[in-house]
Design a protein around this motif. Structure first.
Motif, mmCIF file in Angstrom:
data_model
loop_
_atom_site.group_PDB
_atom_site.id
_atom_site.type_symbol
_atom_site.label_atom_id
_atom_site.label_comp_id
_atom_site.label_asym_id
_atom_site.label_seq_id
_atom_site.Cartn_x
_atom_site.Cartn_y
_atom_site.Cartn_z
ATOM 1 N N LYS A 115 26.908 -3.521 60.773
ATOM 2 C CA LYS A 115 25.531 -4.006 60.881
ATOM 3 C C LYS A 115 24.597 -3.031 60.189
ATOM 4 O O LYS A 115 24.790 -1.817 60.278
ATOM 5 N N HIS A 160 23.565 1.931 58.382
ATOM 6 C CA HIS A 160 24.643 0.963 58.622
ATOM 7 C C HIS A 160 25.479 1.465 59.792
ATOM 8 O O HIS A 160 25.833 2.645 59.845
ATOM 9 N N THR A 161 25.786 0.574 60.730
ATOM 10 C CA THR A 161 26.539 0.941 61.929
ATOM 11 C C THR A 161 27.860 0.186 61.967
ATOM 12 O O THR A 161 27.890 -1.027 61.794
ATOM 13 N N ASN A 162 28.941 0.930 62.174
ATOM 14 C CA ASN A 162 30.276 0.350 62.280
ATOM 15 C C ASN A 162 30.891 0.736 63.613
ATOM 16 O O ASN A 162 30.821 1.898 64.017
#
Length: 157
Positions: free
Chosen positions: A102, A108-110
């Motif tokens: 996201k 950005h986040t994983n």
């Protein structure tokens, strides 16, 4: 009408609660660089030895991150003194360079699944350690790394 709206709000808020969450904490890196010697360590009290758990690494990075993958050294130390060390490789961009996970602005986040359906053999304090293994002293573009542990939720279908 107010009673119906209040009831609807309670239902929505109840549904959004994360009942499976056991632990979630992030560690922020200075200047968005993860030094190869910096170990993100988490001490977690585990009391449930009956239900399986998922262990996830949470990675937040910027567009300045220079690779499409990230490699970690991970260690889990149990309360009985035993430990498991492993290497994990995760892709955080596709073959066209589009970031996975996201994104919000430049961040950005994983959520990277490290281990699935883990049964902890003993209750107590477990130590989880995550270290970047990208062979770069100061890995650029990494805002923070975290650990998330959640109970596995099985569907009854």
């Amino acid at each position: 009408m107010k009673i119906i709206l209040t009831g609807l709000l309670v239902i929505i808020l109840s549904a959004s609660c994360d009942h499976a969450l056991v632990y979630h904490t992030n560690i922020t890196f200075d200047q968005q660089k993860w030094n190869k010697n910096s170990i993100a360590g988490f001490d977690v009290e585990i009391s449930d030895t009956v239900h399986p758990h998922n262990i996830l690494i949470i990675l937040r990075h910027t567009s300045a991150y220079p690779f499409m993958n990230i490699i970690f050294f991970t260690t889990i130390k149990g309360p009985a003194g035993n430990h498991i060390t492993d290497t994990a490789n995760f892709f955080i961009a596709d073959t066209h360079g589009k970031w996975l996970g996201k994104g919000l602005g430049d961040i950005h986040t994983n959520q990277l699944l490290l281990k699935r359906n883990v049964l902890f053999p003993k209750s107590g304090i477990y130590r989880f350690e995550i270290q970047q293994a990208m062979r770069i002293d100061d890995l650029p573009g990494v805002a923070d790394a975290g650990l998330r542990i959640e109970k596995t939720v099985y569907s009854k279908n």
